[in-house]
Design a protein around this motif. Structure first.
Motif, PDB file in Angstrom:
ATOM      1  N   HIS A   9       0.804  -1.220   0.000  1.00 22.06           N
ATOM      2  CA  HIS A   9       0.000   0.000   0.000  1.00 22.06           C
ATOM      3  C   HIS A   9       0.842   1.278   0.000  1.00 22.06           C
ATOM      4  O   HIS A   9       1.871   1.350   0.678  1.00 22.06           O
ATOM      5  CB  HIS A   9      -0.934   0.023   1.212  1.00 22.06           C
ATOM      6  CG  HIS A   9      -2.080  -0.932   1.084  1.00 22.06           C
ATOM      7  ND1 HIS A   9      -3.230  -0.617   0.410  1.00 22.06           N
ATOM      8  CD2 HIS A   9      -2.238  -2.203   1.520  1.00 22.06           C
ATOM      9  CE1 HIS A   9      -4.066  -1.640   0.445  1.00 22.06           C
ATOM     10  NE2 HIS A   9      -3.482  -2.619   1.118  1.00 22.06           N
TER      11      HIS A   9
ATOM     12  N   TYR B  15      -1.621   4.584   2.129  1.00 24.39           N
ATOM     13  CA  TYR B  15      -0.398   4.425   2.923  1.00 24.39           C
ATOM     14  C   TYR B  15      -0.184   3.002   3.410  1.00 24.39           C
ATOM     15  O   TYR B  15      -1.115   2.209   3.500  1.00 24.39           O
ATOM     16  CB  TYR B  15      -0.430   5.366   4.130  1.00 24.39           C
ATOM     17  CG  TYR B  15      -1.759   5.455   4.855  1.00 24.39           C
ATOM     18  CD1 TYR B  15      -2.196   4.437   5.682  1.00 24.39           C
ATOM     19  CD2 TYR B  15      -2.571   6.578   4.699  1.00 24.39           C
ATOM     20  CE1 TYR B  15      -3.406   4.534   6.360  1.00 24.39           C
ATOM     21  CE2 TYR B  15      -3.785   6.689   5.366  1.00 24.39           C
ATOM     22  CZ  TYR B  15      -4.200   5.658   6.191  1.00 24.39           C
ATOM     23  OH  TYR B  15      -5.400   5.747   6.865  1.00 24.39           O
TER      24      TYR B  15
ATOM     25  N   GLY C 143       2.255  -0.745  14.296  1.00 30.98           N
ATOM     26  CA  GLY C 143       1.823  -0.649  15.686  1.00 30.98           C
ATOM     27  C   GLY C 143       2.784   0.102  16.583  1.00 30.98           C
ATOM     28  O   GLY C 143       2.725  -0.013  17.803  1.00 30.98           O
TER      29      GLY C 143
ATOM     30  N   GLY D 157       2.727   4.867  11.412  1.00 28.80           N
ATOM     31  CA  GLY D 157       1.658   5.146  10.441  1.00 28.80           C
ATOM     32  C   GLY D 157       1.069   6.528  10.674  1.00 28.80           C
ATOM     33  O   GLY D 157       0.800   7.279   9.727  1.00 28.80           O
TER      34      GLY D 157
ATOM     35  N   ALA E 113      -9.436   6.840   2.073  1.00 29.61           N
ATOM     36  CA  ALA E 113     -10.389   5.730   1.940  1.00 29.61           C
ATOM     37  C   ALA E 113      -9.841   4.493   2.621  1.00 29.61           C
ATOM     38  O   ALA E 113      -8.636   4.247   2.582  1.00 29.61           O
ATOM     39  CB  ALA E 113     -10.636   5.445   0.463  1.00 29.61           C
TER      40      ALA E 113
ATOM     41  N   ALA F 176      -9.409  -1.749  10.726  1.00 32.43           N
ATOM     42  CA  ALA F 176      -9.407  -0.860  11.900  1.00 32.43           C
ATOM     43  C   ALA F 176      -8.104  -0.077  12.007  1.00 32.43           C
ATOM     44  O   ALA F 176      -8.110   1.096  12.405  1.00 32.43           O
ATOM     45  CB  ALA F 176      -9.634  -1.675  13.168  1.00 32.43           C
ATOM     46  N   ALA F 177      -6.971  -0.706  11.658  1.00 27.88           N
ATOM     47  CA  ALA F 177      -5.683  -0.007  11.771  1.00 27.88           C
ATOM     48  C   ALA F 177      -5.664   1.213  10.853  1.00 27.88           C
ATOM     49  O   ALA F 177      -5.208   2.297  11.236  1.00 27.88           O
ATOM     50  CB  ALA F 177      -4.537  -0.963  11.425  1.00 27.88           C
TER      51      ALA F 177
ATOM     52  N   ASN G 161      -8.213   3.874  12.183  1.00 27.31           N
ATOM     53  CA  ASN G 161      -7.700   4.552  13.383  1.00 27.31           C
ATOM     54  C   ASN G 161      -6.541   5.485  13.050  1.00 27.31           C
ATOM     55  O   ASN G 161      -6.369   6.524  13.694  1.00 27.31           O
ATOM     56  CB  ASN G 161      -7.283   3.525  14.442  1.00 27.31           C
ATOM     57  CG  ASN G 161      -8.484   2.886  15.105  1.00 27.31           C
ATOM     58  OD1 ASN G 161      -9.570   3.460  15.107  1.00 27.31           O
ATOM     59  ND2 ASN G 161      -8.323   1.699  15.650  1.00 27.31           N
TER      60      ASN G 161
HETATM   61  C1  LIG Z   1      -2.673   1.035   8.428  1.00 24.37           C
HETATM   62  C2  LIG Z   1      -1.184   1.138   8.818  1.00 24.37           C
HETATM   63  C3  LIG Z   1      -0.465   2.037   7.827  1.00 24.37           C
HETATM   64  C4  LIG Z   1      -1.115   1.748  10.233  1.00 24.37           C
HETATM   65  O1  LIG Z   1       0.262   1.955  10.531  1.00 24.37           O
HETATM   66  P1  LIG Z   1       0.830   1.678  12.016  1.00 24.37           P
HETATM   67  O2  LIG Z   1       2.213   2.197  12.065  1.00 24.37           O
HETATM   68  O3  LIG Z   1       0.630   0.243  12.340  1.00 24.37           O
HETATM   69  O4  LIG Z   1      -0.163   2.576  12.885  1.00 24.37           O
HETATM   70  P2  LIG Z   1       0.183   3.382  14.237  1.00 24.37           P
HETATM   71  O5  LIG Z   1       0.992   2.515  15.133  1.00 24.37           O
HETATM   72  O6  LIG Z   1       0.726   4.717  13.869  1.00 24.37           O
HETATM   73  O7  LIG Z   1      -1.274   3.552  14.860  1.00 24.37           O
HETATM   74  C5  LIG Z   1      -2.176   4.530  14.365  1.00 24.37           C
HETATM   75  C6  LIG Z   1      -3.527   4.326  15.030  1.00 24.37           C
HETATM   76  O8  LIG Z   1      -4.091   3.067  14.610  1.00 24.37           O
HETATM   77  C7  LIG Z   1      -4.272   2.209  15.743  1.00 24.37           C
HETATM   78  N1  LIG Z   1      -3.918   0.862  15.319  1.00 24.37           N
HETATM   79  C8  LIG Z   1      -2.701   0.430  14.879  1.00 24.37           C
HETATM   80  N2  LIG Z   1      -2.774  -0.875  14.564  1.00 24.37           N
HETATM   81  C9  LIG Z   1      -4.050  -1.259  14.821  1.00 24.37           C
HETATM   82  C10 LIG Z   1      -4.729  -2.497  14.679  1.00 24.37           C
HETATM   83  N3  LIG Z   1      -4.134  -3.590  14.209  1.00 24.37           N
HETATM   84  N4  LIG Z   1      -6.061  -2.535  14.983  1.00 24.37           N
HETATM   85  C11 LIG Z   1      -6.709  -1.433  15.450  1.00 24.37           C
HETATM   86  N5  LIG Z   1      -6.094  -0.212  15.595  1.00 24.37           N
HETATM   87  C12 LIG Z   1      -4.783  -0.150  15.288  1.00 24.37           C
HETATM   88  C13 LIG Z   1      -3.350   2.748  16.804  1.00 24.37           C
HETATM   89  O9  LIG Z   1      -3.792   2.410  18.096  1.00 24.37           O
HETATM   90  C14 LIG Z   1      -3.412   4.233  16.548  1.00 24.37           C
HETATM   91  O10 LIG Z   1      -4.605   4.790  17.039  1.00 24.37           O
HETATM   92  P3  LIG Z   1      -4.591   5.809  18.304  1.00 24.37           P
HETATM   93  O11 LIG Z   1      -3.781   7.000  17.838  1.00 24.37           O
HETATM   94  O12 LIG Z   1      -6.039   6.105  18.520  1.00 24.37           O
HETATM   95  O13 LIG Z   1      -3.938   5.031  19.406  1.00 24.37           O
HETATM   96  C15 LIG Z   1      -0.529  -0.276   8.871  1.00 24.37           C
HETATM   97  O14 LIG Z   1      -1.268  -1.108   9.725  1.00 24.37           O
HETATM   98  C16 LIG Z   1      -0.425  -0.944   7.508  1.00 24.37           C
HETATM   99  O15 LIG Z   1       0.526  -0.751   6.770  1.00 24.37           O
HETATM  100  N6  LIG Z   1      -1.457  -1.767   7.143  1.00 24.37           N
HETATM  101  C17 LIG Z   1      -1.464  -2.455   5.837  1.00 24.37           C
HETATM  102  C18 LIG Z   1      -1.703  -1.512   4.690  1.00 24.37           C
HETATM  103  C19 LIG Z   1      -3.040  -0.817   4.783  1.00 24.37           C
HETATM  104  O16 LIG Z   1      -4.037  -1.407   5.201  1.00 24.37           O
HETATM  105  N7  LIG Z   1      -3.072   0.450   4.385  1.00 24.37           N
HETATM  106  C20 LIG Z   1      -4.271   1.258   4.411  1.00 24.37           C
HETATM  107  C21 LIG Z   1      -5.061   1.142   3.174  1.00 24.37           C
HETATM  108  S1  LIG Z   1      -4.598   2.458   2.050  1.00 24.37           S
END
Ligand SMILES: CC(C)(COP(=O)(O)OP(=O)(O)OC[C@H]1O[C@@H](n2cnc3c(N)ncnc32)[C@H](O)[C@@H]1OP(=O)(O)O)[C@@H](O)C(=O)NCCC(=O)NCCS
Length: 156
Positions: free
Chosen positions: A16, A83, A91, A95, A117, A123-124, A127
């Motif tokens: 992504h 992203y 985590g 992000g 989007a 959820a990640a 959030n």
């Molecule tokens: C989405 C993504 C970029 C988040 O990055 P990350 O570095 O893990 O996120 P962060 O640690 O900065 O957390 C950001 C927020 O999301 C929450 N979060 C992180 N992982 C989570 C999970 N698995 N489930 C629920 N919430 C989550 C955190 O608690 C935080 O929220 P808060 O500020 O309210 O505490 C990462 O999980 C990822 O690369 N996922 C796969 C690709 C994707 O789905 N991209 C989005 C589609 S375009």
């Protein structure tokens, strides 16, 4: 390429935020594509900026994020920003930091808001959008999947 391979080894099918790195076996070919769409995608006409996020302490590539400078009807459902963070670094707050930096860049574009989007069950991603001021503005179904749009609005 290691960044890409880490995603596949983890079970991700997409890399992504990279503008299609998953479909390139050759880094230079991908870079050519990224440079081309930075000036305007010949297919869609929209400019797209793609960024690496690098950790300053050790230079490790942590994530990627791309920003469409504008939207067409075809791009609307996917929003302006996409992203990803490499699986081993998720985590840890990266992000959120990465999205904040990208929003800082987007503030200098002629946009009143950016749309992020995500799938409703991601959820990640949701959030992350919310942690950067994203407000849920829309839920809709696309190809049988429930999607959400989060908007980050800029003041005049
Ligand atoms: C989405 C993504 C970029 C988040 O990055 P990350 O570095 O893990 O996120 P962060 O640690 O900065 O957390 C950001 C927020 O999301 C929450 N979060 C992180 N992982 C989570 C999970 N698995 N489930 C629920 N919430 C989550 C955190 O608690 C935080 O929220 P808060 O500020 O309210 O505490 C990462 O999980 C990822 O690369 N996922 C796969 C690709 C994707 O789905 N991209 C989005 C589609 S375009």
């Amino acid at each position: 390429m290691q960044y890409k391979e880490e995603h596949f080894a983890f079970g991700d099918t997409q890399v992504h935020g990279t503008g299609g790195l998953a479909y390139y076996d050759d880094y230079d070919e991908w870079l050519k594509h990224i440079r081309l769409i930075k000036e305007g995608d010949p297919a869609g006409g929209v400019r797209t900026s793609t960024f690496f996020s690098k950790r300053l302490s050790d230079g490790r590539l942590i994530g990627c994020i791309k920003i469409h400078h504008s939207l067409t009807p075809q791009l609307e459902s996917g929003g302006h920003i996409a992203y990803g963070i490499r699986p081993s670094e998720r985590g840890k707050g990266y992000g959120r930091q990465q999205l904040q930096l990208a929003i800082g860049f987007a503030r200098h574009l002629p946009l009143k808001e950016v749309i992020i989007a995500c799938d409703k069950d991601n959820a990640a991603s949701a959030n992350t959008a919310k942690s950067c001021g994203g407000i849920l503005i829309k839920e809709f179904e696309e190809d049988g999947v429930m999607k959400q749009h989060y908007a980050v609005r800029f003041e005049d």
